[in-house]
Enzyme design. Structure first.
Site, PDB file in Angstrom:
ATOM      1  N   ALA A  65      22.174 -28.569 -27.033  1.00 47.46           N
ATOM      2  CA  ALA A  65      22.155 -29.149 -28.364  1.00 47.46           C
ATOM      3  C   ALA A  65      21.232 -30.341 -28.435  1.00 47.46           C
ATOM      4  O   ALA A  65      21.082 -31.080 -27.464  1.00 47.46           O
ATOM      5  CB  ALA A  65      23.569 -29.584 -28.762  1.00 47.46           C
ATOM      6  N   GLY A 109      25.511 -27.146 -23.833  1.00 48.06           N
ATOM      7  CA  GLY A 109      26.220 -26.631 -24.991  1.00 48.06           C
ATOM      8  C   GLY A 109      26.039 -25.138 -25.198  1.00 48.06           C
ATOM      9  O   GLY A 109      26.905 -24.465 -25.783  1.00 48.06           O
ATOM     10  N   GLU A 112      28.573 -23.526 -23.005  1.00 49.94           N
ATOM     11  CA  GLU A 112      29.885 -23.676 -23.637  1.00 49.94           C
ATOM     12  C   GLU A 112      30.067 -22.700 -24.794  1.00 49.94           C
ATOM     13  O   GLU A 112      31.131 -22.101 -24.968  1.00 49.94           O
ATOM     14  CB  GLU A 112      30.087 -25.103 -24.129  1.00 49.94           C
ATOM     15  N   GLU A 132      24.694 -31.851 -16.971  1.00 49.69           N
ATOM     16  CA  GLU A 132      24.944 -33.237 -17.378  1.00 49.69           C
ATOM     17  C   GLU A 132      24.813 -34.254 -16.247  1.00 49.69           C
ATOM     18  O   GLU A 132      24.137 -35.273 -16.387  1.00 49.69           O
ATOM     19  CB  GLU A 132      26.330 -33.341 -18.036  1.00 49.69           C
TER      20      GLU A 132
END
Length: 258
Positions: A65, A109, A112, A132
Site C-alpha cells: 500500500a 499489504g 495480507e 516490514e
C-alpha cells in the site's frame, strides 16, 4: 465503479481485478475506495455467490500500500483493501466466498489481502513476504497476526523477523495456498474453484463461512453450543427445499440463492 480496479459479474461469480500493473498493483486511496464499492456490491447482491480477486500483469499481485490510516476522501474511513484487512480502519466482512489468484509479488499489504481470501491459487512465480522489519517499518501489524494464524509458527516467525520471502512451492507445502499452477493457467484455475463453490447452495455456503469464521478462535465447546443465525435462516429458504427435492429426484439442484 471507481478506477483502480476492474469489476465484472458472470454466472453468479464476481471478478475483481487490481488494475495498476505499472505500480505493481499497490493500493492507493482511489483503489481502496473502489475495492470498498466492490465488496459492498458483492455482499448486497443476492445474485453474486462467489468472488475471485486477481491482478493485472505478471509481475505482481500486489506490492502493498501507499496509503496509511485508511481512505477518507469522501468522509468514509475504512481499513486497507477496501476494508477487507482490518488494518487502519473499520473492517468489512465479506460474507461470500473469496478466491485469490496470486502471481508475482504478494508482499506487505498485498500478502495480507491474499490471506483475507478463503481459497488461494498461486502462479508458480508467486512470492509472499512481510518486508516490514527488513526496511525498518512497523505499522499496525495486521499481516503478522494473520501470518502466525495461517502458517506454521516457526515459518511465520522467520518471515516476520527476517523480512525474507517464500515462493509458491513453499507456500503450498506450508498449507498457505491450495494449488500452484503455471501463470498461464492461474485465472482459469481460480475460475474452476469458483465454479465448484457456485455449484453448491449459495446460502448454505455463506452460512457455513459465517459459522466457521465467527468461532474460529473460540474453544470447541463454545463453537458447538453457538446458535448461528444464517444457518437457522437457511432452514426456511427456497434453496433448502430445492436441495431436498433435487436429492429425492436424483438431479442437479437449481439454486436461486434465496
Amino acid at each position: 465503479m471507481s478506477s483502480g480496479i476492474l469489476f465484472e459479474v458472470d454466472n453468479h461469480i464476481a471478478r475483481v481485478t487490481l488494475d495498476r500493473p505499472k505500480a505493481l498493483n499497490s493500493i492507493d486511496p482511489e483503489m481502496d475506495a473502489a475495492l470498498f464499492e466492490a465488496w459492498t456490491e458483492i455482499n448486497s447482491n443476492p445474485d453474486i455467490w462467489v468472488a475471485v480477486l486477481g491482478a493485472a500483469g505478471e509481475k505482481a499481485f500486489c506490492a502493498g500500500a501507499n496509503v496509511s490510516g485508511g481512505t477518507e476522501g469522501d468522509g468514509r474511513r475504512m481499513a486497507l483493501g477496501g476494508g477487507l484487512t482490518g488494518v487502519g480502519g473499520p473492517m468489512l466482512t465479506l460474507r461470500k466466498p473469496l478466491i485469490a489468484a496470486v502471481q508475482g509479488y504478494a508482499i506487505g499489504g498485498g500478502f495480507e489481502l491474499a490471506m483475507c481470501a478463503d481459497i488461494i491459487v498461486a502462479a508458480d512465480n508467486a512470492q509472499f513476504g512481510i518486508p516490514e522489519t527488513k526496511v525498518g517499518i512497523i505499522g499496525e501489524a495486521g499481516i503478522m497476526h494473520r501470518a502466525i494464524r495461517q502458517l506454521p509458527h516457526h515459518i511465520a516467525m522467520a518471515l516476520i523477523l527476517t523480512g525474507e520471502r517464500i515462493d509458491a512451492q513453499q507456500a503450498e507445502r506450508y498449507g498457505l495456498v491450495n494449488e500452484v499452477v503455471p501463470y498461464e493457467k492461474l485465472l482459469e484455475t481460480a475460475w474452476l474453484w469458483a465454479d465448484r463453490i457456485a455449484s453448491a447452495s449459495p446460502l448454505a455456503v455463506q452460512a457455513a463461512k459465517d459459522a466457521v469464521l465467527s468461532r474460529a478462535g473460540w474453544p470447541l465447546d463454545i463453537a458447538l453450543a453457538t446458535r448461528y443465525e444464517p444457518i437457522e435462516a437457511y432452514a426456511n429458504s427456497a434453496d433448502r427445499i430445492e436441495g431436498r427435492a433435487a436429492f429425492a429426484d436424483k438431479r442437479a439442484a437449481r439454486w436461486s440463492g434465496r
